[in-house]
Structure formats: structure tokens, C-alpha cells
Scaffold this motif. Structure first.
Motif, short mmCIF file in Angstrom:
data_model
loop_
_atom_site.label_atom_id
_atom_site.label_comp_id
_atom_site.label_asym_id
_atom_site.label_seq_id
_atom_site.Cartn_x
_atom_site.Cartn_y
_atom_site.Cartn_z
N SER A 124 55.28 22.68 45.97
CA SER A 124 55.23 23.67 47.04
C SER A 124 56.06 23.21 48.23
CB SER A 124 53.78 23.91 47.47
OG SER A 124 53.29 22.78 48.14
N THR A 135 49.97 34.94 37.85
CA THR A 135 49.89 33.52 38.20
C THR A 135 51.03 32.78 37.51
OG1 THR A 135 48.52 32.94 36.31
CG2 THR A 135 47.37 33.65 38.31
N ALA A 136 51.24 31.56 37.90
CA ALA A 136 52.23 30.72 37.21
C ALA A 136 51.84 30.56 35.75
CB ALA A 136 52.34 29.37 37.89
N THR A 196 52.64 37.33 43.07
CA THR A 196 52.16 36.11 42.43
C THR A 196 50.95 35.61 43.21
OG1 THR A 196 53.72 34.79 43.72
CG2 THR A 196 54.40 35.43 41.51
N GLY A 248 49.58 32.34 42.73
CA GLY A 248 49.45 30.90 42.80
C GLY A 248 49.79 30.20 41.50
N PRO A 249 49.84 28.90 41.57
CA PRO A 249 49.46 28.10 42.72
C PRO A 249 50.50 28.18 43.83
CG PRO A 249 50.30 26.67 41.00
CD PRO A 249 50.27 28.07 40.44
N ALA A 250 50.01 28.21 45.05
CA ALA A 250 50.87 28.24 46.24
C ALA A 250 50.00 27.85 47.43
CB ALA A 250 51.45 29.64 46.43
N ILE A 287 55.03 31.81 44.82
CA ILE A 287 54.93 30.50 44.17
C ILE A 287 56.09 29.59 44.58
CG2 ILE A 287 54.98 29.31 41.94
CD1 ILE A 287 53.55 31.72 40.74
N SER A 288 57.26 30.16 44.72
CA SER A 288 58.45 29.38 45.07
C SER A 288 58.32 28.80 46.48
CB SER A 288 59.70 30.25 45.01
OG SER A 288 59.87 30.74 43.70
N ILE A 331 55.68 22.18 39.35
CA ILE A 331 55.86 23.07 40.49
C ILE A 331 55.52 22.29 41.75
CG2 ILE A 331 55.08 25.20 41.59
CD1 ILE A 331 54.21 26.12 38.75
N ASP A 377 57.37 36.99 45.28
CA ASP A 377 57.18 35.64 44.74
C ASP A 377 56.67 34.73 45.83
OD1 ASP A 377 57.33 33.15 43.58
OD2 ASP A 377 59.51 33.11 43.46
#
Length: 124
Positions: free
Chosen positions: A117, A94-95, A63, A65-67, A8-9, A115, A6
Motif C-alpha cells: 500500500s 476484492t483483490a 475495490t 481491499g486490501p487497502a 487497492i493500488s 501488494i 481502484d
């Protein structure tokens, strides 16, 4: 077993899934000041040793993104390395994929997701 990364988190983590159940989950960094690039390999090696992943891993999921660009670059490069070295199937999510899955399976949902970042980039 499946290894899920993960990115994204705000705090990236590895999760090991088997038969649609979470077997193990571990954060890769301990704070926003830690670097993914410095911790991803030692954390992975520890998980691999603890769970004997080499024998049981069937697929990789990451994952996309978005990130943050750096997290995506480091994390995806790491997972692609595992894919090529060990000849393991890999998939990217993706998310938006998570949202579509949740919406399709729960048509009555009327939720929005915000979300944020680790470095305060904001995505809707």
C-alpha cells in the motif's frame, strides 16, 4: 459504460470501461502526499464532464481491499453516494476476487502476488 474505482493500488484511480475495453483512466491523486478525500470529487466531475458520464454510466465497480482504511472509507462512501443519488447498480471486488478470476481462467499460472500500500502496509 462502467465506472471502476481502484482503491487497492497505491495511487487510486478511476477507469471507465465499455464493452470490456478501457475507454479512459485517470489517477485521482498525483503523489502519496495528496489526499483522496480532497481530490475524488473534482477528478470525478472533470471525468463526468469530459465523457458525459451522466447519460451513459450503467454500473459502478469499487475495490474493497486490501487497502488503507481511509482510502476505503472515502472511496466506497463516494461510490455509494453515486449509487443512491443516480440509482446506478454497484458491485464490489476484492483483490482475492481478481486472483480467483485469474487463476480460474489460467490454470497453468504459478505466480504469487505481493501488494504494497501507499503507506507501506504489506499484504500477501
Amino acid at each position: 459504460m462502467n465506472l471502476f474505482l481502484d482503491l487497492i493500488s497505491p495511487i487510486p484511480e478511476f477507469t471507465v470501461l465499455d464493452d470490456k475495453k478501457i475507454i479512459f483512466s485517470r489517477s485521482i491523486i498525483q503523489s502519496e502526499r495528496s489526499k483522496l478525500s480532497e481530490n475524488i470529487i473534482p477528478v470525478f466531475l472533470d471525468i463526468e464532464k469530459t465523457l458525459n458520464l451522466g447519460k451513459y454510466i450503467k454500473s459502478l465497480i469499487v475495490t474493497t481491499g486490501p487497502a488503507s482504511y481511509t482510502s476505503l472509507r472515502v472511496g466506497i462512501a463516494f461510490m455509494l453516494g453515486q449509487h443512491f443519488i443516480k440509482n446506478i447498480k454497484i458491485a464490489a471486488l476484492t483483490a482475492e476476487d481478481f486472483l480467483k478470476f485469474n487463476i480460474v481462467n489460467n490454470a497453468d499460472l504459478k505466480h504469487g502476488i505481493y501488494i504494497i500500500s501507499a503507506n507501506n502496509q504489506r499484504f500477501i
